[in-house]
Scaffold this active site. Structure first.
Site, mmCIF file in Angstrom:
data_model
loop_
_atom_site.group_PDB
_atom_site.id
_atom_site.type_symbol
_atom_site.label_atom_id
_atom_site.label_comp_id
_atom_site.label_asym_id
_atom_site.label_seq_id
_atom_site.Cartn_x
_atom_site.Cartn_y
_atom_site.Cartn_z
ATOM 1 C CE1 TYR A 192 12.809 4.085 -5.686
ATOM 2 C CE2 TYR A 192 11.584 5.197 -7.124
ATOM 3 C CZ TYR A 192 12.231 4.338 -6.841
ATOM 4 O OH TYR A 192 12.190 3.556 -8.057
ATOM 5 C CD GLU A 193 15.499 9.555 -5.430
ATOM 6 O OE1 GLU A 193 15.938 10.786 -5.123
ATOM 7 O OE2 GLU A 193 16.185 8.466 -5.248
ATOM 8 N N GLY A 194 11.111 12.080 -3.437
ATOM 9 C CA GLY A 194 10.008 12.943 -3.045
ATOM 10 C C GLY A 194 8.641 12.579 -3.633
#
Length: 601
Positions: A439-441
């Site tokens: 998550y978050e890239g």
């Protein structure tokens, strides 16, 4: 089950000796933050993390959040812990005093936040995302929105979320379809479905402030047509009191591999007349605004990697001290001893410990530069520090989280068969860590950002590319040469010399290759991110070793410095040698990555 003990001694060492706490507390706006205050903060935060948050973590894993009829009940103890967290001022600590925060340096907040993440990644996600939302509103929102929402968000009375992903739009935000229709009163009616919304619905706060990416009716296609909207769960009256429920609902929460106590919501906006929201900033610039929140989150997710690694290490160490099994190799007494005496268990523990220390050093070093970028009176220093923050943010996020998965896995291995059994608790850290590289890239997104925007497309006035990376590499190389000439530390300096040479080789190849063979460059992006993390982490560990040796030479008998020398030696002798292999994979391995036709997979 072990009990978390905040590694305050190592935190203080990194803050003071590597990240420059004394310099940062002397910057404008931080004058009231002195080392004595920081020490008190760390001690008190460590107690809160151990006594309040860590104690609810296992139960939160076993009895995760529950969603019924759109309402989410959090895991036992989480609501009470969060209320105490806010009442005792921890939630407000990182925020600006303008809205009720304490305005401490990011460097200090980083150390304290690590404790929350070690104690419970699931718990720490809620304040983390709230502060990301606070920063996005503070930087880009109108004065009216700031006044109306930020004081309660800083206090923790209201929490915040980030709503990007949709069922058809994962990492490709150009595919976002949520709609925002302007109204006569200046508000907007929001409709659409968002997925993977961390703490999107819960019972810990009075209100939840959603930041939502959506498109106006006349929006151009792609990412240039995305706007950002503030959409509260409960509408807020002019006097600040809560009004009616907005037209948004939690349709469900995900059943996940880990972080069970953190409700990951599917959020439905506008099932009736449309959820009421207000635009943040200008139309069609929402993705750029959201990156204020995302970059905050990326550094903090990298810190999650540090936190869960520390917790997994402590848990494995406690087991290795108490588990008696067999006599160590070479021990002719025949008396069984704790498995900590066995060489391979020691190897695994040293691997966990040294890598966690290197990750902590990198995260704090970047946080220190974040403070300098925002507060240093010298414009040139601000610019240089900001460049380092931008270069290394994807490394903190990607390298620290990928490492955390491996470190938590090693913790299970130390437990042996019982590590695979949930009751021992070791498996939770592995499961919780596994989301962090996603998550978050994802790691690939971080790596492509690193070799693209931060390396190949970074140009100075002379047209030179990758100048920030080259400047950092030159600093590391000069230090490695100095250390290689030190009789006591040459065995640390020489591996660092080899590591920085490998990083320079890979950097040169990427800069030469990126424009003419972008797929070949991208094939080596993740190895390059890992290579950068290992070498920069090795540099910081080598700096720590020189500082520790200096204290010992001056007559200190502190065992901490002896241990720091040992972990630094382990890191450079066991981790840094990977740099040559990674460089070879980057410069010569793209053909193997791209060779196989799609039909043969």
């Amino acid at each position: 089950m072990s009990t978390y003990i905040a590694p305050v001694r190592d935190m203080r060492f990194v803050l003071n000796e590597l990240a420059g706490l004394e310099e940062i507390t002397g910057l404008p706006g931080f004058e009231e933050t002195d080392p004595e205050l920081v020490e008190t903060i760390l001690d008190e935060a460590g107690k809160f993390a151990a006594e309040v948050i860590d104690s609810i973590n296992p139960k939160g894993d076993r009895q995760g959040a529950v969603c019924k009829d759109g309402e989410v009940t959090t895991s036992p103890g989480y609501k009470e812990a969060f209320q105490l967290f806010c009442e005792t001022g921890w939630h407000a600590m990182p925020a600006s005093p303008e809205y009720g925060g304490q305005g401490l340096p990011q460097l200090v907040s980083m150390a304290v936040s690590e404790m929350w993440k070690s104690a419970s990644v699931a718990f720490a996600l809620c304040p983390m995302l709230t502060h990301g939302a606070i920063e996005a509103i503070r930087h880009h929102g109108s004065d009216e929105l700031k006044a109306k929402y930020l004081p309660n968000m800083v206090a923790g009375t209201w929490t915040g979320t980030m709503n990007l992903t949709e069922p058809q739009a994962g990492s490709d935000l150009s595919a976002v379809r949520s709609k925002a229709v302007p109204q006569a009163d200046g508000s907007y009616r929001i409709s659409g479905t968002k997925i993977f919304i961390t703490w999107g619905e819960h019972d810990m706060a009075e209100n939840i402030i959603h930041l939502v990416l959506a498109r106006l009716p006349d929006a151009p296609p792609g990412v240039k047509g995305i706007s950002l909207f503030l959409v509260p769960k409960f509408l807020v009256n002019d006097d600040g009191s809560l009004g009616e429920r907005n037209d948004l609902v939690c349709a469900s929460i995900e059943h996940k591999l880990g972080i069970h106590a953190s409700p990951t919501a599917v959020m439905s906006f506008g099932e009736k007349e449309g959820a009421i929201g207000w635009m943040i900033g200008e139309a069609h610039k929402g993705l750029g605004y959201m990156f204020t929140m995302m970059n905050h989150a990326r550094l903090n997710v990298g810190l999650e990697g540090v936190g869960v690694s520390e917790r997994a290490y402590q848990h494995a160490l406690a087991y290795a001290r108490e588990r008696v099994q067999g006599a160590p190799i070479g021990d002719k007494s025949g008396i069984p001893k704790p498995i900590l005496h066995h060489p391979d268990v020691r190897r695994m523990l040293m691997d966990m410990k040294s890598r966690t220390e290197a990750m902590r050093a990198l995260a704090y070093w970047v946080a220190g530069h974040l403070d300098k970028a925002h507060a240093h009176p010298d414009a040139g220093m601000c610019q240089q520090s900001q460049a380092y923050v931008e270069l290394l943010t994807p490394v903190v996020k990607g390298w620290c989280t990928e490492s955390a998965v491996e470190i938590a896995s090693t913790g299970i291995q130390i437990h042996g068969g019982v590590g695979f059994v949930e009751e021992t608790g070791a498996a939770q850290y592995f499961r919780d860590a596994r989301i962090t590289p996603i998550y978050e890239g994802t790691t690939a997104i971080q790596a492509n950002d690193l070799i693209g925007r931060k390396l190949a497309r970074e140009k100075n006035e002379a047209g030179e590319t990758g100048f920030t990376a080259r400047a950092l590499q030159a600093e590391i190389a000069a230090f490695a040469d100095q250390l290689a000439g030190d009789v006591k530390l040459a065995d640390i300096g020489r591996p660092l010399q080899a590591g920085i040479a490998a990083l320079k080789e890979a950097t040169d190849w990427l800069l030469q290759t990126y424009d003419r063979q972008p797929q070949a460059a991208a094939a080596g992006a993740v190895p390059y991110l890992k290579l950068t993390g290992i070498v920069v982490g090795g540099w910081l560990m080598a700096k720590a070793a020189r500082i520790a040796q200096g204290y010992l030479d001056a007559g200190s008998s502190d065992d901490f410095y002896k241990a720091k020398l040992a972990t630094a030696r382990y890191f450079v002798q066991h981790q840094l040698p990977q740099s040559q292999g990674l460089a070879t994979a980057i410069t010569g391995g793209s053909g193997a990555v791209l060779e196989l036709p799609e039909t043969l997979f």
